[in-house]
Design a protein around this motif. Sequence first.
Motif, PDB file in Angstrom:
ATOM      1  N   GLY A 128       0.860  -1.174   0.000  1.00 34.37           N
ATOM      2  CA  GLY A 128       0.000   0.000   0.000  1.00 34.37           C
ATOM      3  C   GLY A 128       0.898   1.226   0.000  1.00 34.37           C
ATOM      4  O   GLY A 128       1.871   1.275   0.756  1.00 34.37           O
ATOM      5  N   VAL A 129       0.587   2.176  -0.868  1.00 33.76           N
ATOM      6  CA  VAL A 129       1.372   3.417  -0.923  1.00 33.76           C
ATOM      7  C   VAL A 129       0.382   4.566  -0.778  1.00 33.76           C
ATOM      8  O   VAL A 129      -0.532   4.699  -1.583  1.00 33.76           O
ATOM      9  CB  VAL A 129       2.133   3.549  -2.260  1.00 33.76           C
ATOM     10  CG1 VAL A 129       2.899   4.870  -2.323  1.00 33.76           C
ATOM     11  CG2 VAL A 129       3.089   2.377  -2.467  1.00 33.76           C
ATOM     12  N   SER A 130       0.553   5.357   0.245  1.00 35.79           N
ATOM     13  CA  SER A 130      -0.352   6.485   0.439  1.00 35.79           C
ATOM     14  C   SER A 130       0.398   7.803   0.450  1.00 35.79           C
ATOM     15  O   SER A 130       1.526   7.878   0.920  1.00 35.79           O
ATOM     16  CB  SER A 130      -1.114   6.350   1.752  1.00 35.79           C
ATOM     17  OG  SER A 130      -1.915   7.508   1.937  1.00 35.79           O
ATOM     18  N   GLY A 131      -0.288   8.815  -0.050  1.00 33.97           N
ATOM     19  CA  GLY A 131       0.301  10.154   0.026  1.00 33.97           C
ATOM     20  C   GLY A 131       0.075  10.951  -1.239  1.00 33.97           C
ATOM     21  O   GLY A 131       0.541  12.081  -1.350  1.00 33.97           O
ATOM     22  N   GLY A 132      -0.632  10.337  -2.179  1.00 34.03           N
ATOM     23  CA  GLY A 132      -0.898  11.056  -3.425  1.00 34.03           C
ATOM     24  C   GLY A 132       0.389  11.335  -4.180  1.00 34.03           C
ATOM     25  O   GLY A 132       1.442  10.769  -3.883  1.00 34.03           O
ATOM     26  N   VAL A 186      -7.974  -0.236   4.813  1.00 35.40           N
ATOM     27  CA  VAL A 186      -8.554   0.356   6.033  1.00 35.40           C
ATOM     28  C   VAL A 186      -8.110   1.819   6.165  1.00 35.40           C
ATOM     29  O   VAL A 186      -8.896   2.686   6.559  1.00 35.40           O
ATOM     30  CB  VAL A 186      -8.189  -0.470   7.290  1.00 35.40           C
ATOM     31  CG1 VAL A 186      -8.731   0.206   8.551  1.00 35.40           C
ATOM     32  CG2 VAL A 186      -8.733  -1.893   7.173  1.00 35.40           C
ATOM     33  N   HIS A 187      -6.867   2.091   5.804  1.00 33.96           N
ATOM     34  CA  HIS A 187      -6.409   3.496   5.771  1.00 33.96           C
ATOM     35  C   HIS A 187      -7.370   4.326   4.927  1.00 33.96           C
ATOM     36  O   HIS A 187      -7.811   5.402   5.323  1.00 33.96           O
ATOM     37  CB  HIS A 187      -4.984   3.571   5.202  1.00 33.96           C
ATOM     38  CG  HIS A 187      -4.578   4.953   4.770  1.00 33.96           C
ATOM     39  ND1 HIS A 187      -5.014   5.525   3.585  1.00 33.96           N
ATOM     40  CD2 HIS A 187      -3.820   5.898   5.375  1.00 33.96           C
ATOM     41  CE1 HIS A 187      -4.541   6.746   3.477  1.00 33.96           C
ATOM     42  NE2 HIS A 187      -3.804   7.002   4.557  1.00 33.96           N
ATOM     43  N   ASN A 188      -7.700   3.830   3.751  1.00 39.15           N
ATOM     44  CA  ASN A 188      -8.586   4.591   2.870  1.00 39.15           C
ATOM     45  C   ASN A 188      -9.992   4.701   3.454  1.00 39.15           C
ATOM     46  O   ASN A 188     -10.644   5.733   3.315  1.00 39.15           O
ATOM     47  CB  ASN A 188      -8.639   3.951   1.478  1.00 39.15           C
ATOM     48  CG  ASN A 188      -7.450   4.352   0.638  1.00 39.15           C
ATOM     49  OD1 ASN A 188      -6.362   4.558   1.163  1.00 39.15           O
ATOM     50  ND2 ASN A 188      -7.637   4.449  -0.664  1.00 39.15           N
ATOM     51  N   GLU A 191      -9.851   7.308   5.832  1.00 42.55           N
ATOM     52  CA  GLU A 191      -9.793   8.564   5.048  1.00 42.55           C
ATOM     53  C   GLU A 191     -11.217   9.009   4.658  1.00 42.55           C
ATOM     54  O   GLU A 191     -11.558  10.186   4.771  1.00 42.55           O
ATOM     55  CB  GLU A 191      -8.930   8.303   3.807  1.00 42.55           C
ATOM     56  CG  GLU A 191      -8.843   9.408   2.789  1.00 42.55           C
ATOM     57  CD  GLU A 191      -8.064   8.948   1.528  1.00 42.55           C
ATOM     58  OE1 GLU A 191      -6.928   8.468   1.664  1.00 42.55           O
ATOM     59  OE2 GLU A 191      -8.612   9.068   0.415  1.00 42.55           O
ATOM     60  N   TYR A 192     -12.049   8.060   4.246  1.00 40.39           N
ATOM     61  CA  TYR A 192     -13.444   8.393   3.896  1.00 40.39           C
ATOM     62  C   TYR A 192     -14.163   8.956   5.118  1.00 40.39           C
ATOM     63  O   TYR A 192     -14.903   9.939   5.021  1.00 40.39           O
ATOM     64  CB  TYR A 192     -14.200   7.139   3.440  1.00 40.39           C
ATOM     65  CG  TYR A 192     -14.101   6.768   1.985  1.00 40.39           C
ATOM     66  CD1 TYR A 192     -12.878   6.604   1.352  1.00 40.39           C
ATOM     67  CD2 TYR A 192     -15.248   6.519   1.229  1.00 40.39           C
ATOM     68  CE1 TYR A 192     -12.799   6.214   0.021  1.00 40.39           C
ATOM     69  CE2 TYR A 192     -15.182   6.133  -0.098  1.00 40.39           C
ATOM     70  CZ  TYR A 192     -13.960   5.978  -0.698  1.00 40.39           C
ATOM     71  OH  TYR A 192     -13.893   5.591  -2.010  1.00 40.39           O
ATOM     72  N   ALA A 193     -13.987   8.307   6.283  1.00 39.19           N
ATOM     73  CA  ALA A 193     -14.685   8.762   7.494  1.00 39.19           C
ATOM     74  C   ALA A 193     -14.196  10.156   7.891  1.00 39.19           C
ATOM     75  O   ALA A 193     -14.998  11.040   8.190  1.00 39.19           O
ATOM     76  CB  ALA A 193     -14.460   7.776   8.634  1.00 39.19           C
ATOM     77  N   ALA A 259     -20.093  13.448  -4.662  1.00 42.10           N
ATOM     78  CA  ALA A 259     -18.782  12.870  -4.339  1.00 42.10           C
ATOM     79  C   ALA A 259     -18.578  11.588  -5.134  1.00 42.10           C
ATOM     80  O   ALA A 259     -19.489  10.767  -5.251  1.00 42.10           O
ATOM     81  CB  ALA A 259     -18.702  12.580  -2.851  1.00 42.10           C
ATOM     82  N   GLU A 260     -17.382  11.431  -5.645  1.00 37.82           N
ATOM     83  CA  GLU A 260     -17.062  10.212  -6.394  1.00 37.82           C
ATOM     84  C   GLU A 260     -16.262   9.269  -5.517  1.00 37.82           C
ATOM     85  O   GLU A 260     -15.853   9.632  -4.408  1.00 37.82           O
ATOM     86  CB  GLU A 260     -16.287  10.583  -7.654  1.00 37.82           C
ATOM     87  CG  GLU A 260     -17.145  11.450  -8.569  1.00 37.82           C
ATOM     88  CD  GLU A 260     -16.412  11.901  -9.808  1.00 37.82           C
ATOM     89  OE1 GLU A 260     -15.329  11.373 -10.113  1.00 37.82           O
ATOM     90  OE2 GLU A 260     -16.952  12.793 -10.474  1.00 37.82           O
ATOM     91  N   GLN A 261     -16.045   8.072  -5.991  1.00 34.60           N
ATOM     92  CA  GLN A 261     -15.258   7.108  -5.214  1.00 34.60           C
ATOM     93  C   GLN A 261     -14.736   6.026  -6.140  1.00 34.60           C
ATOM     94  O   GLN A 261     -15.394   5.661  -7.103  1.00 34.60           O
ATOM     95  CB  GLN A 261     -16.090   6.495  -4.095  1.00 34.60           C
ATOM     96  CG  GLN A 261     -17.458   5.983  -4.526  1.00 34.60           C
ATOM     97  CD  GLN A 261     -18.294   5.576  -3.326  1.00 34.60           C
ATOM     98  OE1 GLN A 261     -17.805   4.913  -2.421  1.00 34.60           O
ATOM     99  NE2 GLN A 261     -19.558   5.957  -3.324  1.00 34.60           N
ATOM    100  N   GLY A 263     -13.688   3.010  -4.805  1.00 33.63           N
ATOM    101  CA  GLY A 263     -14.048   1.684  -4.284  1.00 33.63           C
ATOM    102  C   GLY A 263     -13.371   1.229  -3.008  1.00 33.63           C
ATOM    103  O   GLY A 263     -13.834   0.284  -2.383  1.00 33.63           O
ATOM    104  N   THR A 264     -12.293   1.884  -2.594  1.00 38.92           N
ATOM    105  CA  THR A 264     -11.590   1.354  -1.417  1.00 38.92           C
ATOM    106  C   THR A 264     -12.423   1.504  -0.134  1.00 38.92           C
ATOM    107  O   THR A 264     -12.357   0.648   0.748  1.00 38.92           O
ATOM    108  CB  THR A 264     -10.217   2.024  -1.234  1.00 38.92           C
ATOM    109  OG1 THR A 264     -10.372   3.427  -1.391  1.00 38.92           O
ATOM    110  CG2 THR A 264      -9.220   1.531  -2.261  1.00 38.92           C
ATOM    111  N   GLY A 265     -13.218   2.583  -0.051  1.00 41.91           N
ATOM    112  CA  GLY A 265     -14.078   2.757   1.125  1.00 41.91           C
ATOM    113  C   GLY A 265     -15.139   1.672   1.156  1.00 41.91           C
ATOM    114  O   GLY A 265     -15.413   1.075   2.204  1.00 41.91           O
TER     115      GLY A 265
END
Length: 478
Positions: A128-132, A186-188, A191-193, A259-261, A263-265
């Motif tokens: 998993g790589v996060s940070g945009g 779960v990180h994502n 992020e949604y919450a 809002a778009e998504q 799918g990770t949420g």
Amino acid sequence: MSEQSQIGVTGLAVMGANLARNIGRNGWSVAVHNRSPEKTRRFIEDYGGEGDFTGTETSAEFVAALARPRKIIIMVKAGAPVDAVLAELAPLLDEGDILIDGGNSHFPDTRRRTEEMEARGLRFLGIGVSGGEEGALLGPSIMPGGSREAYAEVEPILTKIAAQVEGIPCCTYVGPGGAGHYVKMVHNGIEYADIQLITEAYDLMRSVAGLSVGEIARTFEQWNEGELESFLIEITAKVLAKQDPRGEGPLIDKIVDQAEQKGTGRWTSEDALEQGVPLTAITEAVFARALSALRDERAAAARTLAGPEPTRPAERRELLDDIQHALYASKVVAYAQGFQQMAAASRANDWDLDLGAMATIWRGGCIIRARFLDRIKDAYDAGEVTNLLTVPYFRDAVASAQEAWRRVIVAAVEQGVAVPAFTSSLAYYDGYRRAPGPAGLIQGLRDYFGAHTYRRTDAEGSYHVRWPQDGEEVRTDA
Ligand code: 6PG
């Protein structure tokens, strides 16, 4: 001396290109590749001077450019494109070579791919790589899963290119198989919450407290100086402060309210349902995006459905303080739920996840980075955690926020402003602290209509009442 590169990156869209640049800038030689070779050429033209890069045009050339055991990071869109790249590369590789999927893949896919690649003698990591975009270039949070010994071979690179907080890299081995992508999922979800809770706080400030967008931006800026300090609060202030570059007023008023998504949420919620873990805040956030998408229906309903017109409260300052507390308390619940979910998955899959380490690697680089995560790390460092809500620090923080939290929700309900993530977080909190709760009635009803049986508080065993017959209680397991 070998001319071959130490690592390869295939997929040079912005995340892949930035990750390759990050690795190159940190001193490793990188072979780069993309399905359409123009992108590779452009990469070399634009960034070739930043490090030791070798541009390659075909998969065969790419593989030949790599020192063995080859290490290849795949940065393509999650889903079928990952399988397509694997199908293309695997036949060209040798035993022990390492394939690393750095996209937002769904963890069951990662589990399957690990097995498929291992059956061919290859090694596979799902990270998993996060940070945009910026994180990929300057230091992301990295959540690697898969074979531990394959991870050991890329650990020096990954820990070096990751964000660093107080000298600690935001990258650590997560667990086998799909564990890395699971934790990223779960990180994502969190992020949604987080985003939903911030959006509800904004709505309350605007629709109930009657603040201007500029005032709200400044309020978030102030909040970012306290316990709520986080990347998302910081950028909320910036998004709200932005004026419309094409006309008058704040840009936010010109952004379509749908809002778009990707799918990770939704995956996070699906997994929670599957595991039976109450994950109300994240799930409400997913549903809130779905409701926002019904723009035409909402526009029609706005003209026909009854509800109160928000009125301005007499005491704005108090309401703002209350919203701040409500946001903090709801955020504690959202994180507590996400960590409960990871704990459940760890038990179910024998992953042995170190949840304190997960909080540690989320302190920098990723989208949910926040001061708050230090507290979560401390909680796990201090010992066994049943639920973060019961850890003294969070227990006391929520205790002192809860009256404000309730006042905000009452005001929102009275004024007809929907705050589903605030409300469901409070419902979880109240449900969690209820002993005994009311679920005995659910059992009574199930027994009445379906003879599903119930257990008694004062005796062992399962029981059933012969409701329609003689009303007698019978033991069913004796
Ligand atoms: C990250 C982000 C990143 C992406 C989300 C957006 O950690 O860097 O989470 O992965 O921005 O996937 O997700 P949605 O498009 O579903 O909001």
